[in-house]
Design a protein around this motif. Structure first.
Motif, PDB file in Angstrom:
ATOM      1  N   LEU A 548      18.243 -49.080  88.685  1.00 35.11           N
ATOM      2  CA  LEU A 548      17.439 -48.865  87.482  1.00 35.11           C
ATOM      3  C   LEU A 548      17.920 -47.633  86.715  1.00 35.11           C
ATOM      4  CD1 LEU A 548      13.820 -49.649  88.766  1.00 35.11           C
ATOM      5  CD2 LEU A 548      15.153 -50.993  87.129  1.00 35.11           C
ATOM      6  N   HIS A 549      18.304 -46.606  87.433  1.00 35.11           N
ATOM      7  CA  HIS A 549      18.804 -45.379  86.798  1.00 35.11           C
ATOM      8  C   HIS A 549      20.044 -45.676  85.963  1.00 35.11           C
ATOM      9  CE1 HIS A 549      20.907 -41.464  86.610  1.00 35.11           C
ATOM     10  NE2 HIS A 549      19.682 -40.948  86.596  1.00 35.11           N
ATOM     11  N   LYS A 550      20.950 -46.459  86.543  1.00 32.96           N
ATOM     12  CA  LYS A 550      22.186 -46.788  85.823  1.00 32.96           C
ATOM     13  C   LYS A 550      21.900 -47.706  84.648  1.00 32.96           C
ATOM     14  CE  LYS A 550      26.964 -48.217  86.639  1.00 32.96           C
ATOM     15  NZ  LYS A 550      27.964 -48.607  87.689  1.00 32.96           N
ATOM     16  N   ALA A 551      21.030 -48.692  84.842  1.00 32.10           N
ATOM     17  CA  ALA A 551      20.666 -49.584  83.739  1.00 32.10           C
ATOM     18  C   ALA A 551      19.976 -48.818  82.626  1.00 32.10           C
ATOM     19  CB  ALA A 551      19.778 -50.713  84.254  1.00 32.10           C
ATOM     20  N   ALA A 552      19.115 -47.861  83.000  1.00 31.59           N
ATOM     21  CA  ALA A 552      18.416 -47.047  81.993  1.00 31.59           C
ATOM     22  C   ALA A 552      19.400 -46.195  81.199  1.00 31.59           C
ATOM     23  CB  ALA A 552      17.372 -46.164  82.663  1.00 31.59           C
ATOM     24  N   GLU A 553      20.422 -45.658  81.859  1.00 36.59           N
ATOM     25  CA  GLU A 553      21.452 -44.903  81.132  1.00 36.59           C
ATOM     26  C   GLU A 553      22.117 -45.774  80.078  1.00 36.59           C
ATOM     27  OE1 GLU A 553      23.016 -41.492  84.258  1.00 36.59           O
ATOM     28  OE2 GLU A 553      23.960 -43.469  84.312  1.00 36.59           O
ATOM     29  N   LYS A 554      22.364 -47.042  80.428  1.00 34.13           N
ATOM     30  CA  LYS A 554      22.978 -47.961  79.471  1.00 34.13           C
ATOM     31  C   LYS A 554      22.018 -48.258  78.314  1.00 34.13           C
ATOM     32  CE  LYS A 554      25.873 -50.432  82.862  1.00 34.13           C
ATOM     33  NZ  LYS A 554      26.146 -51.777  83.448  1.00 34.13           N
ATOM     34  N   ILE A 555      20.733 -48.428  78.641  1.00 32.91           N
ATOM     35  CA  ILE A 555      19.724 -48.674  77.609  1.00 32.91           C
ATOM     36  C   ILE A 555      19.666 -47.505  76.640  1.00 32.91           C
ATOM     37  CG2 ILE A 555      17.215 -48.678  77.246  1.00 32.91           C
ATOM     38  CD1 ILE A 555      18.078 -51.431  77.840  1.00 32.91           C
ATOM     39  N   LEU A 567      17.989 -43.651  61.761  1.00 32.08           N
ATOM     40  CA  LEU A 567      17.687 -42.312  61.259  1.00 32.08           C
ATOM     41  C   LEU A 567      18.765 -41.775  60.321  1.00 32.08           C
ATOM     42  CD1 LEU A 567      16.421 -40.865  64.647  1.00 32.08           C
ATOM     43  CD2 LEU A 567      15.002 -41.329  62.632  1.00 32.08           C
ATOM     44  N   GLU A 568      19.829 -42.559  60.154  1.00 28.81           N
ATOM     45  CA  GLU A 568      20.942 -42.226  59.265  1.00 28.81           C
ATOM     46  C   GLU A 568      21.593 -40.901  59.645  1.00 28.81           C
ATOM     47  OE1 GLU A 568      19.080 -42.392  55.406  1.00 28.81           O
ATOM     48  OE2 GLU A 568      19.487 -44.537  55.245  1.00 28.81           O
ATOM     49  N   VAL A 569      21.883 -40.776  60.956  1.00 31.12           N
ATOM     50  CA  VAL A 569      22.592 -39.603  61.461  1.00 31.12           C
ATOM     51  C   VAL A 569      23.657 -40.086  62.446  1.00 31.12           C
ATOM     52  CG1 VAL A 569      20.620 -38.049  61.197  1.00 31.12           C
ATOM     53  CG2 VAL A 569      20.960 -39.273  63.357  1.00 31.12           C
ATOM     54  N   SER A 570      24.479 -39.165  62.864  1.00 32.54           N
ATOM     55  CA  SER A 570      25.472 -39.484  63.883  1.00 32.54           C
ATOM     56  C   SER A 570      24.779 -39.597  65.243  1.00 32.54           C
ATOM     57  CB  SER A 570      26.537 -38.390  63.956  1.00 32.54           C
ATOM     58  OG  SER A 570      27.346 -38.552  65.117  1.00 32.54           O
ATOM     59  N   SER A 571      25.289 -40.528  66.075  1.00 31.72           N
ATOM     60  CA  SER A 571      24.686 -40.688  67.412  1.00 31.72           C
ATOM     61  C   SER A 571      24.861 -39.429  68.247  1.00 31.72           C
ATOM     62  CB  SER A 571      25.296 -41.889  68.129  1.00 31.72           C
ATOM     63  OG  SER A 571      26.700 -41.722  68.290  1.00 31.72           O
ATOM     64  N   ASP A 572      25.856 -38.598  67.906  1.00 27.81           N
ATOM     65  CA  ASP A 572      26.042 -37.342  68.641  1.00 27.81           C
ATOM     66  C   ASP A 572      24.892 -36.366  68.398  1.00 27.81           C
ATOM     67  OD1 ASP A 572      28.425 -38.276  69.628  1.00 27.81           O
ATOM     68  OD2 ASP A 572      29.655 -37.299  68.099  1.00 27.81           O
ATOM     69  N   ASP A 573      24.163 -36.581  67.290  1.00 28.35           N
ATOM     70  CA  ASP A 573      23.061 -35.686  66.962  1.00 28.35           C
ATOM     71  C   ASP A 573      21.716 -36.164  67.523  1.00 28.35           C
ATOM     72  OD1 ASP A 573      24.758 -34.049  65.521  1.00 28.35           O
ATOM     73  OD2 ASP A 573      24.484 -35.219  63.670  1.00 28.35           O
ATOM     74  N   VAL A 574      21.748 -37.255  68.284  1.00 28.53           N
ATOM     75  CA  VAL A 574      20.506 -37.844  68.786  1.00 28.53           C
ATOM     76  C   VAL A 574      20.358 -37.563  70.284  1.00 28.53           C
ATOM     77  CG1 VAL A 574      19.222 -39.998  69.145  1.00 28.53           C
ATOM     78  CG2 VAL A 574      20.543 -39.664  67.038  1.00 28.53           C
ATOM     79  N   GLU A 575      19.165 -37.107  70.661  1.00 29.75           N
ATOM     80  CA  GLU A 575      18.842 -36.885  72.068  1.00 29.75           C
ATOM     81  C   GLU A 575      17.683 -37.807  72.466  1.00 29.75           C
ATOM     82  OE1 GLU A 575      17.802 -32.801  72.360  1.00 29.75           O
ATOM     83  OE2 GLU A 575      19.844 -32.061  72.014  1.00 29.75           O
ATOM     84  N   PHE A 576      17.648 -38.138  73.759  1.00 25.84           N
ATOM     85  CA  PHE A 576      16.540 -38.954  74.260  1.00 25.84           C
ATOM     86  C   PHE A 576      15.592 -38.060  75.027  1.00 25.84           C
ATOM     87  CE2 PHE A 576      14.592 -41.888  77.395  1.00 25.84           C
ATOM     88  CZ  PHE A 576      13.949 -42.732  76.490  1.00 25.84           C
ATOM     89  N   GLN A 577      14.331 -37.995  74.567  1.00 22.96           N
ATOM     90  CA  GLN A 577      13.340 -37.119  75.191  1.00 22.96           C
ATOM     91  C   GLN A 577      12.014 -37.853  75.350  1.00 22.96           C
ATOM     92  OE1 GLN A 577      12.920 -33.661  72.702  1.00 22.96           O
ATOM     93  NE2 GLN A 577      15.094 -33.089  72.835  1.00 22.96           N
ATOM     94  N   ASP A 578      11.620 -38.086  76.566  1.00 25.97           N
ATOM     95  CA  ASP A 578      10.279 -38.596  76.866  1.00 25.97           C
ATOM     96  C   ASP A 578       9.929 -39.832  76.040  1.00 25.97           C
ATOM     97  OD1 ASP A 578       7.895 -38.597  78.247  1.00 25.97           O
ATOM     98  OD2 ASP A 578       6.898 -37.204  76.877  1.00 25.97           O
TER      99      ASP A 578
END
Length: 800
Positions: A548-555, A567-578
């Motif tokens: 599940l951890h590996k699948a979640a990383e892919k998600i 959001l019209e930004v670069s994916s490098d500027d996006v973080e995943f939080q909660d």
């Protein structure tokens, strides 16, 4: 949603439907036009089948078919496979007699399947079975483990001289022999581990369907490993795996007993094709004692070599394992695959084990909660207590001198395993404190004033779980979002009461930040889940969590790309939080659920990204985990009746990261009950002359009841595993692994006043009373200088 974080005691979500009678067990399923299958079983432990006359049965009203072993041969049904390969001393493969759906020419244990009747009702099938005439020629039988391989013993199979199936060795024989030659002390113990029956709450069952249009079979049954069973049953039927669907919805307990193939699974599928109807078979309790695969049943001699300072130099064990009349799919596994547990939590540098698997005229033996681990822990923990008595060192001190320290991790043991983590002495110290070990003698004296013997026992144990050392260990998991934002988890494991739905939801909610009510868990259907190893060996949580951890990383990675486009930004500027994708340094964000919904609208996706939002992973653990702990048990024995009561039980357990403390305690409680049940009362017994089972119902086979157990005190010592992302170790079998040796050490401590140090399970009233009586008779016979007499005299003085 935050309440679903890992580490919280969340109530089991599946219980809401189960306690309201809304479970989907096999017996709850109904199909139009069902037929019922009844199995005629052998009344003999060993006999030739001279003839079978089924003509009268076939003419009985309601009968659709009567099948025999000859029909199996004509229809070219294969045999149940033995999955774990072992060898004979000359290197040839182990003896694997044909285990067919129905017996051919001979029967080999009471309950062996001889014929199958299919009828429009179960009473009609039973009536027809009474019309079958079987001409048997009874033969001599052997059931007892220590006698089965002796010269002159009746052969179970002609192709197995002396009834030997395999001989397996593991370890450094030369190193062990050298260590024993220089030992200052050698402790030796012969012991027997009784045969037991798993007796899950839901008895075995099976429903077979056949679709003549597609040529496809479907099996519904309560079982543990749908994909492995599909592979084996498809080969037996002679069809492709794609032509067999195996479905197990809810399953009311299994404990290893429902891991392998049974004849009835084959029979319902075969019969469904022959009669053109769904065919149902349901075991009752009487049939279960005759037809279920049983467990344990081995006889061992263990020796421990020590130097003058009480340091362990080597351990040697020789075991005879009773496999029964046929080989369960994993029958050769239990006595051989978990021998590494003999190392225990100690620094013993050299270990050698030899196991001889033998046939007998008894039910096949299968894995059962622990699958060899309790026996291994029993061997080392019991012989340590014997050594402590013989050389005059306190049993706690003797263990302390030989325990592996945390600073030694990773530690390569003297037998196959390399432990990655553990704080064994800390476990023991905490268990001693929790159980008030220091004041036990006060409790012993108080019990003696009440006319009772009191004993205390300890076991410091460790086991392997969820790893690739002994068998394939990969596991599949998929996270699939639907257009409405709901989440379905697909896993290749199954559940038989452990609470996997709750555990997997907690892990998914922790990883993805989604709400509990949005998560569904699906398993147990080979059409919905493409691959899986199933639920065995305390592996599910640690291995599924990694997948599940590996699948979640892919998600999350896929979600970042979509969120960045939204959001019209670069994916490098996006973080995943909660549960949200956040633009770094801003308050702009979009939820994972919104991203999932957008993923099903092609016009909202960046170029090159396909619609849909699902990812899967199959993870092979880099190494196994090693759950461990220290168990302390206290017992009281009534010397007048032999009744033994378990009056106290304490555990410090290390299962690594605890996902759900309440569920772990539940697993510990259940495991302790099963280990203590074997220690105190459970035993399958056969008549030595006829091979007839003498414990074929709950009137004779005693299962532990609620009032047989005290309040069980369980505390965790979380030492994280280093081999998976969460640090999880297994928990399902830990209670049984520790309770069998801990309780029996306590029993032997209570009986020490009679000079008894080698009492084997079960400690049933008659066996305990008999042992004490024998000790008294030896005293009376003139052994006036013995420690037994002196100890008995002291005990008598206490009573006065």
């Amino acid at each position: 949603m935050r309440e679903l974080k890992i580490g919280r005691s969340i109530a089991r979500s599946e219980d809401f439907r189960l306690v309201r009678g809304q479970g989907r067990f096999t017996d709850d399923l109904a199909f139009s036009g069902e037929a019922f299958l009844y199995v005629l079983r052998s009344p003999h432990a060993a006999a030739r089948i001279r003839s079978i006359d089924v003509e009268a049965a076939r003419k009985t009203p309601g009968v659709l078919a009567v099948l025999t072993g000859e029909d199996c041969i004509r229809d070219r049904l294969g045999v149940i496979p033995s999955r774990v390969q072992r060898h004979l001393p000359d290197g040839s493969p182990h003896v694997a007699p044909p285990y067919r759906a129905l017996a051919v020419n001979a029967v080999h244990h009471v309950g062996d399947a001889v014929a199958a009747v299919v009828a429009t009702s179960l009473p009609a099938a039973k009536d027809a079975a009474e019309c079958i005439v079987v001409d048997y020629e009874p033969l001599p039988a052997v059931t007892r483990t220590r006698q089965a391989s002796k010269p002159g013993t009746p052969p179970v199979w002609d192709e197995a001289p002396n009834n030997i199936c395999f001989v397996y060795e593991l370890g450094d024989r030369a190193g062990v022999d050298a260590a024993f030659s220089r030992a200052a002390h050698v402790a030796r113990l012969e012991f027997d581990i009784s045969r037991v029956s798993a007796n899950p709450l839901e008895a075995r069952n099976a429903i077979g369907l056949y679709d003549s249009g597609s040529g496809r079979y479907t099996l519904f049954a309560g079982l543990q490993s749908p994909h492995s069973l599909r592979t084996d049953i498809a080969r037996i039927l002679g069809v492709a795996e794609a032509d067999l669907r195996v479905v197990a919805y809810d399953c009311g307990g299994a404990f290893g007993m429902k891991e392998g193939v049974y004849p009835e699974m084959i029979l319902v599928l075969w019969a469904a094709r022959k009669v053109g109807r769904p065919v149902r078979w349901q075991s009752d309790r009487s049939e279960a004692f005759l037809a279920d695969h049983q467990a344990r049943d081995n006889a061992s001699t263990v020796e421990l070599a020590l130097d003058a300072g009480g340091r362990f130099l080597a351990l040697r064990i020789r075991t005879v394992a009773n496999l029964g009349a046929y080989l369960n799919s994993y029958g050769t596994h239990s006595p051989t695959n978990n021998l590494g547990g003999l190392a225990g939590t100690y620094t013993t540098p050299f270990i050698h084990a030899s196991v001889t698997g033998i046939f007998s005229n008894t039910n096949p033996t299968s894995p059962y909660r622990g699958a060899g681990r309790p026996e291994a822990s029993y061997a080392i923990e019991r012989v340590i207590d014997v050594a402590a008595v013989q050389i005059g060192i306190d049993r706690i001190e003797l263990r302390r001198r030989n325990m592996i320290p945390p600073s030694a991790m990773p530690f390569r043991t003297g037998l196959i395993y390399t432990y990655d983590s553990g704080a064994f002495e800390e476990n023991m110290d905490r268990a001693l404190l929790l159980s008030d070990w220091a004041n036990f003698e006060t409790r012993r004296l108080e019990a003696s004033k009440r006319g009772l013997l009191r004993g205390i026992g300890l076991a410091s144990v460790i086991e392997i779980a969820g790893g690739p050392v002994t068998q394939p260990a990969e596991e599949y998991a998929e996270i699939r979002f639907d257009p409405g934002g709901g989440v379905t988890l697909f896993t290749g494991t199954h559940a038989q009461g452990q609470g996997h739905e709750t555990t997997f939801r907690q892990i998914a909610c922790d990883l993805l930040g989604v709400a509990e009510e949005s998560v569904r868990v699906t398993f147990g259907d080979t059409d919905q889940v493409p691959h899986g190893r199933g639920t065995v060996g305390s592996r599910s949580t640690s291995v599924v969590a990694a997948s599940l951890h590996k699948a979640a990383e892919k998600i999350v990675a896929r979600g970042k790309t979509i969120a960045a486009h939204m959001l019209e930004v670069s994916s490098d500027d996006v973080e995943f939080q909660d549960g949200r994708f956040v633009v770094s340094g801003t308050d702009r964000s979009v939820s994972l659920i919104d991203v999932a919904r957008a993923a099903f609208s092609p016009e909202r996706l960046p170029k090159g990204i396909e619609a849909g939002f699902a990812e899967s992973a199959t993870v092979v653990p880099s190494a196994p985990t090693f759950p461990n702990g220290c168990h302390v048990a206290e017992v009281e024995i009534d010397p007048e009746t032999g009744r033994t009561r378990l009056v106290g039980y304490w555990v410090i357990d290390d299962v690594g990261r605890v996902v759900n403390p309440a569920l772990v305690k539940g697993q510990m409680h259940g495991g302790i009950a099963q280990g203590a049940g074997q220690a105190l009362c459970e035993e399958i017994v056969h008549d030595a002359d006829t091979g007839q089972p003498l414990t074929a119902s709950f009137l004779d086979y005693y299962m532990p009841r609620c009032d047989d157990l005290p309040s069980l005190v369980v505390e965790a010592n979380e030492v994280l595993a280093t081999t998976n992302p969460f640090g999880i170790k297994g928990a399902g079998e830990a209670g049984t692994v520790g309770s069998l040796p801990a309780v029996m050490n306590a029993v032997n401590d209570a009986l020490a006043g009679f000079g008894i140090y080698d009492f084997d399970p079960p400690a049933s009233p008659f066996r305990v009373w008999q042992a004490m009586r024998s000790a008294r008779e030896k005293d009376v016979a003139g052994r006036t200088g013995s420690s037994a007499v002196n100890a008995r005299a002291i005990w008598d003085d206490d009573q006065r």
